[in-house]
Design a protein around this motif. Structure first.
Motif, PDB file in Angstrom:
ATOM      1  N   SER A1036      40.970  52.730  40.947  1.00 29.22           N
ATOM      2  CA  SER A1036      42.014  51.828  40.664  1.00 29.22           C
ATOM      3  C   SER A1036      41.372  50.298  40.899  1.00 29.22           C
ATOM      4  N   CYS A1037      40.421  50.216  41.405  1.00 27.85           N
ATOM      5  CA  CYS A1037      39.713  48.876  42.004  1.00 27.85           C
ATOM      6  C   CYS A1037      38.779  48.390  41.124  1.00 27.85           C
ATOM      7  N   LEU A1038      38.411  49.258  39.965  1.00 24.67           N
ATOM      8  CA  LEU A1038      37.129  48.936  38.998  1.00 24.67           C
ATOM      9  C   LEU A1038      37.349  47.968  38.118  1.00 24.67           C
ATOM     10  N   SER A1039      38.634  47.705  37.835  1.00 22.68           N
ATOM     11  CA  SER A1039      39.046  46.685  37.019  1.00 22.68           C
ATOM     12  C   SER A1039      38.791  45.492  37.850  1.00 22.68           C
ATOM     13  N   SER A1040      38.321  44.396  37.096  1.00 22.41           N
ATOM     14  CA  SER A1040      38.062  43.047  37.444  1.00 22.41           C
ATOM     15  C   SER A1040      39.263  42.202  37.690  1.00 22.41           C
ATOM     16  N   SER A1042      42.046  43.392  38.594  1.00 22.97           N
ATOM     17  CA  SER A1042      43.099  43.849  39.787  1.00 22.97           C
ATOM     18  C   SER A1042      42.781  43.661  40.991  1.00 22.97           C
ATOM     19  N   SER A1043      43.730  43.688  41.845  1.00 19.73           N
ATOM     20  CA  SER A1043      43.543  43.301  43.249  1.00 19.73           C
ATOM     21  C   SER A1043      43.227  44.559  43.904  1.00 19.73           C
ATOM     22  N   VAL A1080      28.161  44.778  51.937  1.00 18.27           N
ATOM     23  CA  VAL A1080      28.271  44.313  50.559  1.00 18.27           C
ATOM     24  C   VAL A1080      27.393  44.931  49.533  1.00 18.27           C
ATOM     25  N   CYS A1081      26.241  45.476  49.761  1.00 16.33           N
ATOM     26  CA  CYS A1081      25.501  46.246  48.895  1.00 16.33           C
ATOM     27  C   CYS A1081      26.188  47.608  48.821  1.00 16.33           C
ATOM     28  N   GLU A1082      26.802  48.279  49.806  1.00 16.56           N
ATOM     29  CA  GLU A1082      27.378  49.571  49.652  1.00 16.56           C
ATOM     30  C   GLU A1082      28.744  49.433  48.867  1.00 16.56           C
ATOM     31  N   LEU A1090      35.409  43.881  43.969  1.00 18.35           N
ATOM     32  CA  LEU A1090      36.255  43.104  44.409  1.00 18.35           C
ATOM     33  C   LEU A1090      36.273  42.896  46.000  1.00 18.35           C
ATOM     34  N   ARG A1091      36.047  44.031  46.627  1.00 22.09           N
ATOM     35  CA  ARG A1091      36.137  44.087  48.125  1.00 22.09           C
ATOM     36  C   ARG A1091      34.729  43.559  48.482  1.00 22.09           C
ATOM     37  N   ALA A1092      33.599  43.860  47.684  1.00 21.81           N
ATOM     38  CA  ALA A1092      32.367  43.322  48.084  1.00 21.81           C
ATOM     39  C   ALA A1092      32.321  41.974  48.191  1.00 21.81           C
TER      40      ALA A1092
END
Length: 1199
Positions: A1036-1040, A1042-1043, A1080-1082, A1090-1092
């Motif tokens: 669910s995080c793949l969409s730019s 979405s939070s 960040v890279c992982e 978004l988490r990166a």
């Protein structure tokens, strides 16, 4: 008693009855009546183990072994039965039949044994002269040919503890009777040989391993002379004559000039029965030649393989081929010649022929049966007949030796002497179908039972073999003396006789009454008996008891009698004054009656509470009546001192677990005592007492006395106990993980529990109700939870009750004390079952709720040293030793599975963090002052957990932090299944400091660490971050647009893992920026852009990060253009238009390194934009980033 259900065995013969006859015995098959069918047992050789766990029935060549086992009957009741465990043919020689058998239980050699046999050996004698030894399963151990005549009888003697000083200690032996010879085998030698043979057969049956040669079997063989026929015998044992008998014998045998030795020789006595003479007495002087068994023949069952033969041949010293072995087996062993033994004297009776002899357990008497239907009692020491019974044709004999009961000895003038034993002779007369018991030596018949006419009386006369004076210490021998086997009903009954039947006159009457008193006690303890039957039985026993002292003791000892006396008065059914007058005339003291009244009142709490007003009024009247009795309240009682009379009431209430009834009794007694003090006299009436109490209520003044102060304290304590007990009795909800057993509480138990007894009781209640720490906190703070967890919902009354209990005990149940005790209760329960990790987690949560850092520090230290550090060190050493940890290895080394170890290590981290925080805060806060309620100042017992916590020493903060660091590393490794040697991440100083007392000052690591060690640490933390990123992967995080969804607070997905790694990195001398860039890279590698981006803001060295992300962007674009299955024409054309350097660079990329290569073009475009932002224009790869941005924009537009 004869037929007791507790001592009755039954047998199931359905699967073996048909195996007895093969059609040859036509007469038995045609037997028309039940009585004739039952005669089959008379033709069998029957023997029973003295432990009653093995029965052997043999006839001709066949035998059946029946072993005891529990089974459930049709009514669902469990009973002991004898079921067939082995059946088969025993004979190996042609034409031989079974002639005798004994079952010898062999004692266990283990130190933990308590008297149960290790196994039972079945010894069988045959008409061929062979004696064979078998296991319970029919496996042949040894075969002996000691004499070439039929074996007539086998008998055994085992060790008996001498009851009196001077009694000769008898040796164990097995005696074998032949028509003209007697062989005795030493018991110790036999015991060792049987054990060795059993082990040898087991080994040979399994594999044919190396053989240990057993010790030789020691035996003596006597040729019995001067007697025409011998049919039975008894080996009496070793005896030593007195000097007079020695001189008398010397004179008779050697004449006037015979010489007499200085000391009488020890002799073995043998008594035989048969004919010419009817009874013979033989004496063999000890120390004569003793031949050893020269040929030990080991025979094995046909089921065993040839490996056993080869192993056995080595044992026996045979090194022959197969044909020679067969020849040896067919050849009979050499038979030793018998040593002649002449008869010393006998009881001549030319017409009388003896049939059997039965030796008494004390070895001084013997019963002999003959063909005239007589039973003769012999005095073996004097060699004379001292008693004879007539009319007992075909009689069977047995003996009972009954020890004196402890309760009987209280009335005995010989109470200080050794424990007495009574001896009884049991005679079964099959012709009359009667079993009789006679007291010895000249006593009356004390019992007679009608039984079947086809039974067998089984009397072993021995116990366990292999016992001595040392090994038998503390043993309880589980053996029966006499049993009766009924073949018609299949029942095996034991014969039990009470000791008092051996006494006479007044002693017998008193002992009989004690026996009846014991019987009444058992009746009263039996809760399954109907009340009407119980009352009838009790009345019968009460009427049978004659002795006045025992009758009085009966009234005082048993509540049942109290129910007769007082419950009718309390209910208003009996006139109170009449009952009291009658009891006083009977000579029973008021104190004893008061004790009985209080016992009835307290035990009938339920009925009392159902009709409180009536029972309380009658209790008040009864108390006044008893108080007015002579000897109740002392005439000289000083009101300023404590009255023994009222103190007795208080003591009973203090010990009672029935708080409601005790509180009512205390109110009533307080009222009566207050009135007695107010009037200044001891004689009262109920109406005067009530009037005085009313006047005192109207008055503002009250006389102060020590007695009334005692009552005030007692009533307050009972009120507190009642509130606490009400809470304790609330049942836990269904599905609660704790134990369902509610703890009983009384004033006495709470006082003995010490200052923490009350908090300890409530903490156990919290555990039983599975109450979460946060929920407990809300209840204590008087807040109601409107949305409780469905599994943790309590009954509506429970929170209010808990609040009421806390208000009743404001000091003993202060929040810190309650949380401290709850913490300790949960960690104790966890230690019982370490797999239940929730208990340890909740223990730590309760510890967090303690507000005092002093108490927190002490409890943390005690938890660590008592329960945690041992398992913690075991886990660390296990991970250091084993790279791939499995559940089995964890259970073996740490005592719990791998999942439980992960939870345990997480709790260790939290516990050490609490310890560090508390250690930092103790200097800023004063230590709390603990106190208890005024009514409970008298508590004596262990200190509370909080008091113990305040006594603990401080800790060395760096050492605690050092352990917390290790715990965090271990927890991370177990959470993400990482292979690491945790102790190898530290230098020698760091390793040596681990698992030391936290209060000691250790030499800690300091200065710069070895680069190789830092590299190992860095690699481990990078793997932890990778593991966390893989755990939180969320599509669910793949969409730019979405939070990011929130992460949990526990487990591998917990949001605090990155910050923990950074914190650990600073302690392990690792550059935190390396960890952030890796994270960040992982995250980008996993597609969690978004988490990166959130973590990217904290990176300091943007240049290095830009270079790393440039490669990752190239891998993503390479996958989209060259490796994606959804390639478009536009993408192929774009590749053709790209600059050659960029095209070559993209083709060199390896997108397989990406865990999530397929991402939307919008995310790739956003990543390139971030690259342009963080890369300076003068960066060597800045132009490459611009080309990438242009290519992605074209792809996005055309897409």
């Amino acid at each position: 008693t004869f037929s007791s259900t507790d001592n009755q065995l039954s047998w199931d013969t359905s699967d073996w009855e048909s195996a007895w006859d093969n059609g040859d015995n036509k007469e038995e098959e045609a037997a028309p009546t039940t009585g004739q069918n039952a005669l089959w047992l008379q033709d069998c050789v029957v023997s029973l183990s003295p432990c009653s766990d093995l029965l052997v029935v043999a006839r001709e060549q066949k035998a059946v072994f029946l072993s005891a086992k529990w089974c459930t009957d049709n009514s669902g009741r469990e009973e002991m039965t004898l079921a067939v465990s082995w059946t088969g043919t025993l004979s190996t020689e042609e034409g031989e039949c079974v002639s005798s058998s004994v079952c010898i239980p062999l004692a266990s050699q283990k130190r933990s044994s308590t008297g149960r046999p290790d196994w039972t050996c079945v010894v069988v004698g045959f008409t061929s002269g062979y004696v064979r030894f078998y296991t319970e399963n029919g496996v042949l151990l040894l075969a002996q040919l000691l004499h070439e005549d039929p074996v007539l009888r086998l008998k055994c003697r085992t060790y008996e503890i001498p009851r009196h000083p001077g009694v000769t200690e008898q040796h164990e032996e097995l005696s074998i009777l032949y028509p003209a010879a007697l062989v005795t085998i030493d018991g110790f030698s036999l015991f060792q040989s049987l054990r060795a043979c059993r082990n040898q057969v087991a080994r040979a049956a399994a594999a044919g391993s190396d053989v240990i040669q057993p010790p030789p079997l020691a035996y003596k063989k006597w040729g019995l002379q001067d007697m025409d026929t011998i049919v039975d015998h008894s080996s009496v044992g070793i005896m030593t004559l007195c000097v007079f008998d020695q001189m008398k014998n010397a004179s008779i045998l050697g004449g006037f000039n015979a010489s007499v030795k200085g000391s009488p020789p020890a002799m073995s006595q043998y008594v035989t029965v048969g004919g010419g003479p009817y009874t013979g007495f033989y004496y063999a002087v000890e120390g004569s030649s003793q031949p050893l068994l020269s040929h030990v023949a080991l025979a094995v069952a046909s089921k065993l393989t040839s490996a056993l033969f080869s192993a056995a041949s080595g044992w026996l010293g045979w090194n022959k081929n197969k044909n020679e072995e067969e020849a040896v087996q067919k050849q009979k062993p050499k038979v030793e010649a018998a040593t002649p033994l002449g008869i010393r004297f006998g009881l001549p009776d030319s017409r009388r022929h003896g049939e059997s002899i039965s030796l008494s357990p004390c070895n001084t008497l013997a019963g002999v049966t003959d063909d005239f239907g007589r039973v003769t009692l012999l005095d073996l020491a004097r060699g004379i007949a001292i008693r004879m019974w007539k009319g007992y044709r075909d009689a069977q004999l047995g003996w009972l030796q009954v020890p004196e009961e402890q309760s009987d000895r209280g009335f005995s003038p010989s109470a200080s002497l050794p424990r007495r034993h009574a001896l009884f002779l049991v005679i079964y007369a099959p012709r009359r179908g009667i079993l009789e018991v006679w007291a010895m030596q000249q006593g009356p018949r004390v019992g007679a039972f009608t039984v079947g006419k086809h039974c067998r009386l089984l009397f072993a006369g021995y116990h366990l073999m292999g016992v001595n004076s040392v090994t038998s210490q503390g043993w309880q021998l589980h053996t029966q003396q006499v049993c009766l086997l009924d073949p018609i009903t299949g029942a095996l009954r034991t014969v039990n006789i009470p000791f008092h039947l051996a006494l006479s006159d007044k002693k017998s009457e008193r002992a009989k009454d004690m026996h009846l008193l014991k019987r009444l006690t058992n009746i009263l303890k039996n809760r399954e008996v109907e009340p009407d039957i119980l009352e009838s039985e009790a009345k019968n026993v009460l009427l049978d008891i004659k002795h006045p002292a025992i009758k009085k003791a009966l009234l005082l000892l048993h509540v049942f009698a109290g129910n007769f006396l007082f419950w009718g008065c309390l209910c208003g059914n009996n006139p109170i004054q009449n009952v009291c007058d009658t009891l006083q005339k009977a000579g029973i003291s008021p104190q004893q009656l008061l004790s009985l009244l209080m016992t009835v009142w307290l035990q009938r709490e339920k009925e009392v509470l159902q009709k409180t007003e009536e029972t309380v009024r009658n209790l008040h009247t009864l108390l006044i009546a008893l108080s007015n009795m002579k000897g109740a309240v002392e005439e000289s009682w000083d009101p300023q001192s404590v009255s023994p009379w009222w103190q007795q009431v208080r003591s009973t209430c203090i010990q009672s677990h029935n708080a409601a009834a005790a509180l009512l009794a205390a109110f009533v007694a307080h009222c009566a005592a207050k009135a007695m003090l107010a009037l200044g006299k001891t004689k009262l009436t109920a109406s005067v007492c009530v009037f005085v109490s009313f006047l005192q209520l109207q008055s503002e003044w009250e006389a102060v006395s020590l007695e009334l102060e005692q009552w005030v304290v007692c009533v307050k304590q009972l009120e507190d106990v009642l509130v606490l007990q009400t809470l304790m009795l609330v049942p836990p909800p269904q599905g609660a993980g704790g134990s369902a057993a509610a703890a009983q509480c009384s004033i006495k138990t709470l006082l003995e529990g010490g200052t923490g007894g009350i908090a300890d009781s409530v903490s156990k209640w919290v555990f039983r109700h599975n109450l979460p720490p946060e929920r407990l906190k809300e209840i204590i703070q008087r807040r109601e939870d409107n949305n409780p967890h469905p599994n943790q919902t309590l009954r509506l009354a429970s929170p209010e009750l808990l609040v009421a209990v806390c208000q009743q005990f404001p000091h003993s149940l202060s929040p810190d004390l309650l949380f401290a005790h709850c913490c300790w209760e949960y960690v104790v329960q966890w230690n019982k079952d370490p797999e239940e990790g929730r208990c340890l987690c909740w223990a730590v949560e309760h510890l967090k709720l303690v507000s005092s850092p002093h108490i927190q520090l002490g409890i943390s230290t005690m938890m660590w040293s008592t329960f945690i550090v041992k398992r913690f060190s075991a886990a660390a050493y296990l991970m250091e030793k084993v790279s791939n940890i499995s559940a089995c290895v964890c259970v073996q080394d740490v005592g719990m599975g791998d999942k439980a170890v992960t939870c345990f290590l997480g709790c260790c981290v939290q516990l050490l963090q609490i310890l560090m925080e508390a250690d930092s805060a103790v200097e800023e806060v004063a230590a709390p002052e603990l106190s208890v309620e005024e009514a409970w100042f008298g508590a004596e017992g262990p200190a509370s957990i909080a008091e113990l916590a305040l006594e603990q020493k401080g800790v060395h903060y760096p050492l605690v932090q050092h352990h917390c660091l290790l715990a965090s590393l271990l927890h991370a490794a177990m959470t993400f299944s990482l292979r690491v040697k945790p102790l190898s991440l530290f230098d020698s100083k760091g390793k040596n400091a681990f698992f030391r007392d936290l209060a000691t000052i250790q030499l800690m690591p300091s200065g710069d660490m070895d680069p190789g060690l830092i590299s190992l640490r860095q690699e481990f933390l990078l793997r932890v971050l990778t593991g966390w990123v893989q755990a939180i992967d969320d599509p669910s995080c793949l969409s730019s647009g979405s939070s990011c969804p929130p992460l949990p607070s526990t487990g591998p997905k917990a949001d605090w893992w990155p910050s923990l790694c950074l914190e650990l990195g600073s302690l392990l001398q690792i550059n935190p920026d390396i960890l952030r860039r890796h994270l960040v890279c992982e995250l980008y590698n996993q597609g969690l852009d978004l988490r990166a981006e959130e973590v990217m803001l904290e990176v300091e060295d943007k240049d290095v990060l830009g270079s790393q992300l440039l490669v990752l962007t190239g891998q993503r674009l390479c996958y989209s253009l060259l490796h994606s299955q959804s390639q478009t024409q536009a993408a192929m054309e774009l590749l053709a238009r790209l600059p050659p350097t960029l095209c070559t660079w993209l083709k060199a990329m390896d997108p397989s390194e990406l865990r999530c290569p397929l991402v939307p073009l919008s995310q790739i475009s956003r990543l390139v934009s971030r690259l342009i932002e963080i890369l300076p224009e003068n960066h060597a790869q800045y132009s490459l980033a611009l080309h990438l941005l242009e290519a992605v924009d074209v792809l996005t537009t055309e897409d």
